[in-house]
Write a protein that holds these residues in place. Structure first.
Motif, mmCIF file in Angstrom:
data_model
loop_
_atom_site.group_PDB
_atom_site.id
_atom_site.type_symbol
_atom_site.label_atom_id
_atom_site.label_comp_id
_atom_site.label_asym_id
_atom_site.label_seq_id
_atom_site.Cartn_x
_atom_site.Cartn_y
_atom_site.Cartn_z
ATOM 1 N N GLN A 3 45.778 39.299 48.707
ATOM 2 C CA GLN A 3 44.423 39.118 49.227
ATOM 3 C C GLN A 3 43.417 39.339 48.101
ATOM 4 O O GLN A 3 43.597 40.208 47.248
ATOM 5 N N HIS A 4 42.369 38.551 48.155
ATOM 6 C CA HIS A 4 41.290 38.687 47.194
ATOM 7 C C HIS A 4 40.057 39.247 47.893
ATOM 8 O O HIS A 4 39.917 39.131 49.107
ATOM 9 N N ILE A 5 39.177 39.820 47.114
ATOM 10 C CA ILE A 5 37.970 40.422 47.668
ATOM 11 C C ILE A 5 37.147 39.396 48.438
ATOM 12 O O ILE A 5 36.572 39.719 49.481
ATOM 13 N N ARG A 6 37.113 38.152 47.996
ATOM 14 C CA ARG A 6 36.348 37.117 48.707
ATOM 15 C C ARG A 6 36.806 36.976 50.154
ATOM 16 O O ARG A 6 36.055 36.546 51.008
ATOM 17 N N ASP A 7 38.077 37.356 50.426
ATOM 18 C CA ASP A 7 38.628 37.231 51.764
ATOM 19 C C ASP A 7 38.188 38.349 52.709
ATOM 20 O O ASP A 7 38.269 38.185 53.931
ATOM 21 N N ILE A 8 37.747 39.472 52.183
ATOM 22 C CA ILE A 8 37.421 40.616 53.045
ATOM 23 C C ILE A 8 35.998 41.137 52.881
ATOM 24 O O ILE A 8 35.560 41.954 53.676
ATOM 25 N N MET A 9 35.267 40.670 51.883
ATOM 26 C CA MET A 9 33.928 41.198 51.624
ATOM 27 C C MET A 9 32.953 40.817 52.732
ATOM 28 O O MET A 9 33.168 39.867 53.481
ATOM 29 N N ARG A 82 34.414 41.485 41.115
ATOM 30 C CA ARG A 82 34.325 40.023 41.214
ATOM 31 C C ARG A 82 35.058 39.558 42.461
ATOM 32 O O ARG A 82 36.081 40.128 42.848
ATOM 33 N N GLU A 83 34.547 38.496 43.052
ATOM 34 C CA GLU A 83 35.149 37.978 44.277
ATOM 35 C C GLU A 83 36.590 37.513 44.068
ATOM 36 O O GLU A 83 37.374 37.478 45.013
ATOM 37 N N SER A 84 36.956 37.197 42.849
ATOM 38 C CA SER A 84 38.306 36.714 42.556
ATOM 39 C C SER A 84 39.313 37.837 42.312
ATOM 40 O O SER A 84 40.508 37.579 42.196
ATOM 41 N N GLN A 85 38.850 39.086 42.240
ATOM 42 C CA GLN A 85 39.775 40.197 42.023
ATOM 43 C C GLN A 85 40.615 40.434 43.276
ATOM 44 O O GLN A 85 40.181 40.147 44.399
ATOM 45 N N VAL A 87 42.532 42.707 46.138
ATOM 46 C CA VAL A 87 42.197 43.907 46.903
ATOM 47 C C VAL A 87 42.796 45.134 46.227
ATOM 48 O O VAL A 87 42.133 46.168 46.104
ATOM 49 N N ASP A 88 44.027 45.033 45.752
ATOM 50 C CA ASP A 88 44.673 46.172 45.083
ATOM 51 C C ASP A 88 43.882 46.614 43.853
ATOM 52 O O ASP A 88 43.686 47.804 43.632
ATOM 53 N N GLU A 89 43.441 45.670 43.041
ATOM 54 C CA GLU A 89 42.657 46.000 41.845
ATOM 55 C C GLU A 89 41.379 46.747 42.213
ATOM 56 O O GLU A 89 41.034 47.754 41.596
ATOM 57 N N VAL A 90 40.680 46.235 43.195
ATOM 58 C CA VAL A 90 39.402 46.831 43.580
ATOM 59 C C VAL A 90 39.610 48.199 44.219
ATOM 60 O O VAL A 90 38.846 49.127 43.961
ATOM 61 N N CYS A 91 40.656 48.358 45.018
ATOM 62 C CA CYS A 91 40.963 49.671 45.600
ATOM 63 C C CYS A 91 41.185 50.703 44.506
ATOM 64 O O CYS A 91 40.635 51.810 44.565
ATOM 65 N N ARG A 92 41.988 50.355 43.515
ATOM 66 C CA ARG A 92 42.226 51.286 42.400
ATOM 67 C C ARG A 92 40.930 51.597 41.667
ATOM 68 O O ARG A 92 40.641 52.741 41.343
ATOM 69 N N ASN A 93 40.138 50.556 41.407
ATOM 70 C CA ASN A 93 38.881 50.733 40.692
ATOM 71 C C ASN A 93 37.913 51.625 41.472
ATOM 72 O O ASN A 93 37.280 52.518 40.902
ATOM 73 N N MET A 94 37.790 51.402 42.778
ATOM 74 C CA MET A 94 36.891 52.220 43.589
ATOM 75 C C MET A 94 37.320 53.680 43.551
ATOM 76 O O MET A 94 36.475 54.578 43.487
ATOM 77 N N VAL A 104 29.609 42.553 45.052
ATOM 78 C CA VAL A 104 30.574 41.541 44.623
ATOM 79 C C VAL A 104 29.797 40.389 43.989
ATOM 80 O O VAL A 104 28.838 39.890 44.571
ATOM 81 N N VAL A 105 30.217 39.993 42.788
ATOM 82 C CA VAL A 105 29.576 38.874 42.106
ATOM 83 C C VAL A 105 30.595 37.756 41.894
ATOM 84 O O VAL A 105 31.794 37.991 41.878
ATOM 85 N N ASN A 106 30.076 36.539 41.722
ATOM 86 C CA ASN A 106 30.952 35.400 41.443
ATOM 87 C C ASN A 106 31.080 35.204 39.941
ATOM 88 O O ASN A 106 30.604 36.035 39.151
#
Length: 138
Positions: A3-9, A82-85, A87-94, A104-106
């Motif tokens: 899943q990508h952030i664009r899918d859940i943001m 980024r919207e293309s990241q 979900v796992d990447e963003v969870c770790r980053n947060m 979220v930016v494009n």
């Protein structure tokens, strides 16, 4: 399936401009039941303002809050994803940066959404949201 952030943001993002008055920004937060607003100018993310920023940088200083603008209280250091990241990447980053929500930016660096721990828990699954929350809470 990744899943990508664009899918859940959340795409219906409320935002302030640097010239928005502090009372108006506070009302936007109250009415939307949120504690922070991205600050944008010409479709570009230029900062963030939180309810805590308003209290510590405006109210506590005893200035004329009605005359103050967001630019006087916002945080200019922008954390985003980024919207293309994934979900796992963003969870770790947060978790690493101790943030509960990220703009979220494009690919053109334009603000297109916001992702919160709630989005991660509700849409990506309890495991990802729970892990990010544990990291942020530490």
């Amino acid at each position: 399936m990744t899943q990508h952030i664009r899918d859940i943001m959340t795409t219906d993002v409320k935002f302030a401009t640097p010239g928005t008055s502090i009372p108006h920004a506070a009302k936007m937060m109250r009415d939307s039941d949120i504690g922070s607003l991205p600050v944008g100018e010409n479709d570009r993310l230029v900062g963030m303002i939180t309810d805590r920023d308003i209290v510590t940088r405006c109210v506590a200083d005893g200035g004329d809050i009605n005359a103050a603008e967001v630019r006087s209280a916002m945080t200019g250091e922008i954390r985003y994803c980024r919207e293309s990241q994934t979900v796992d990447e963003v969870c770790r980053n947060m978790g690493d940066i101790q943030m509960r929500r990220l703009p979220v930016v494009n690919d053109e660096d334009r603000l297109v959404g916001i992702v919160s721990l709630g989005d991660l828990a509700a849409r990506a699954g309890a495991a990802e949201g729970g892990e990010a929350l544990r990291e942020v809470a530490q």
